[in-house]
Design a protein around this motif. Sequence first.
Motif, PDB file in Angstrom:
ATOM      1  N   GLY A   1       0.808  -1.204   0.153  1.00  0.00           N
ATOM      2  CA  GLY A   1       0.162   0.094   0.048  1.00  0.00           C
ATOM      3  C   GLY A   1       0.947   1.271   0.076  1.00  0.00           C
ATOM      4  O   GLY A   1       0.449   2.199  -0.752  1.00  0.00           O
ATOM      5  N   VAL A   2       2.066   1.340   0.821  1.00  0.00           N
ATOM      6  CA  VAL A   2       2.908   2.447   0.986  1.00  0.00           C
ATOM      7  C   VAL A   2       3.405   2.571  -0.665  1.00  0.00           C
ATOM      8  O   VAL A   2       3.664   3.800  -1.135  1.00  0.00           O
ATOM      9  CB  VAL A   2       4.011   2.208   2.042  1.00  0.00           C
ATOM     10  CG1 VAL A   2       4.961   3.201   1.821  1.00  0.00           C
ATOM     11  CG2 VAL A   2       3.111   2.276   3.266  1.00  0.00           C
ATOM     12  N   ILE A   3       3.752   1.505  -1.278  1.00  0.00           N
ATOM     13  CA  ILE A   3       4.658   1.672  -2.423  1.00  0.00           C
ATOM     14  C   ILE A   3       3.414   2.066  -3.550  1.00  0.00           C
ATOM     15  O   ILE A   3       3.842   3.098  -4.187  1.00  0.00           O
ATOM     16  CB  ILE A   3       5.168   0.217  -3.112  1.00  0.00           C
ATOM     17  CG1 ILE A   3       6.461   0.090  -2.017  1.00  0.00           C
ATOM     18  CG2 ILE A   3       5.422   0.283  -4.492  1.00  0.00           C
ATOM     19  CD1 ILE A   3       6.575  -1.589  -2.207  1.00  0.00           C
ATOM     20  N   VAL A   4       2.368   1.619  -3.356  1.00  0.00           N
ATOM     21  CA  VAL A   4       1.524   1.918  -4.579  1.00  0.00           C
ATOM     22  C   VAL A   4       0.996   3.572  -4.371  1.00  0.00           C
ATOM     23  O   VAL A   4       0.853   4.456  -5.309  1.00  0.00           O
ATOM     24  CB  VAL A   4       0.039   1.136  -4.435  1.00  0.00           C
ATOM     25  CG1 VAL A   4      -1.068   1.891  -5.240  1.00  0.00           C
ATOM     26  CG2 VAL A   4       0.425  -0.052  -5.157  1.00  0.00           C
ATOM     27  N   THR A   5       0.793   3.857  -3.169  1.00  0.00           N
ATOM     28  CA  THR A   5       0.626   5.330  -2.491  1.00  0.00           C
ATOM     29  C   THR A   5       1.525   6.198  -3.085  1.00  0.00           C
ATOM     30  O   THR A   5       1.546   7.345  -3.776  1.00  0.00           O
ATOM     31  CB  THR A   5       0.144   5.526  -1.192  1.00  0.00           C
ATOM     32  OG1 THR A   5      -0.760   4.600  -0.834  1.00  0.00           O
ATOM     33  CG2 THR A   5      -0.056   6.780  -0.883  1.00  0.00           C
ATOM     34  N   GLY A   6       2.924   5.722  -2.936  1.00  0.00           N
ATOM     35  CA  GLY A   6       4.238   6.606  -3.300  1.00  0.00           C
ATOM     36  C   GLY A   6       4.176   6.760  -4.771  1.00  0.00           C
ATOM     37  O   GLY A   6       4.592   7.854  -5.377  1.00  0.00           O
ATOM     38  N   GLY A   7       3.707   5.657  -5.584  1.00  0.00           N
ATOM     39  CA  GLY A   7       3.972   5.727  -6.835  1.00  0.00           C
ATOM     40  C   GLY A   7       2.938   6.626  -7.368  1.00  0.00           C
ATOM     41  O   GLY A   7       3.031   7.486  -8.357  1.00  0.00           O
ATOM     42  N   ILE A   8       1.607   6.603  -6.824  1.00  0.00           N
ATOM     43  CA  ILE A   8       0.543   7.647  -7.098  1.00  0.00           C
ATOM     44  C   ILE A   8       0.887   8.850  -6.886  1.00  0.00           C
ATOM     45  O   ILE A   8       0.822   9.975  -7.785  1.00  0.00           O
ATOM     46  CB  ILE A   8      -0.700   7.214  -6.632  1.00  0.00           C
ATOM     47  CG1 ILE A   8      -1.324   5.934  -7.158  1.00  0.00           C
ATOM     48  CG2 ILE A   8      -1.947   8.521  -6.762  1.00  0.00           C
ATOM     49  CD1 ILE A   8      -2.523   5.263  -6.372  1.00  0.00           C
ATOM     50  N   LEU A   9       1.264   9.347  -5.775  1.00  0.00           N
ATOM     51  CA  LEU A   9       1.788  10.559  -5.629  1.00  0.00           C
ATOM     52  C   LEU A   9       3.014  11.178  -6.397  1.00  0.00           C
ATOM     53  O   LEU A   9       2.917  12.223  -6.937  1.00  0.00           O
ATOM     54  CB  LEU A   9       2.005  10.756  -4.097  1.00  0.00           C
ATOM     55  CG  LEU A   9       1.055  10.534  -3.016  1.00  0.00           C
ATOM     56  CD1 LEU A   9       1.866  10.558  -1.532  1.00  0.00           C
ATOM     57  CD2 LEU A   9       0.180  11.842  -3.096  1.00  0.00           C
TER      58      LEU A   9
END
Length: 172
Positions: A25-33
Amino acid sequence: MINIEKVRSIYFERVIYMMTNLLLGVIVTGGILYGLRLMNKLDDWRMEERELKKEEEAKHRTAVVFGMEENKALTGWFEKIGVETVWMEGMYIEQGLEQVRYVIAAGDSDIDNLSVLNLFRNMYPKAETFGVCNERANRKLYKQAGVYLFWHREELLQRLELLLMEHEAGVA
């Protein structure tokens, strides 16, 4: 009896599963941001390019003045709105005129004035044309050409000053 080793193993598996999901979740959120940040930078870059293009186009706007001696006041008015002034003495067109915005013909000959105005009207259809009519009999020809018509150079200069200073009421 409860096997403590088995309970610990199940607990440890669940903790690892939750940590894996949390890390994902942290990796996906970081990618989106990061993607949103890149999109904003791209939008900013495109807006800067548009502004630079507008400034570049504004630098190349030109006013052509035919049949008058060079007038510092008129040149100053055009410079205030970012328009370069080209003074023509003869019936020729200078090279490098890209975006002619205004054409002013104030010579002593109506034939020359109308020729210049019609020539520039055909070459630069969006240009605003202004002309001084020396003989009342030629008034109809100026109107057919779609020219802002003036009787004297002084009247033309007064109206141009008002137009260039954006006083539309004075132009009407």
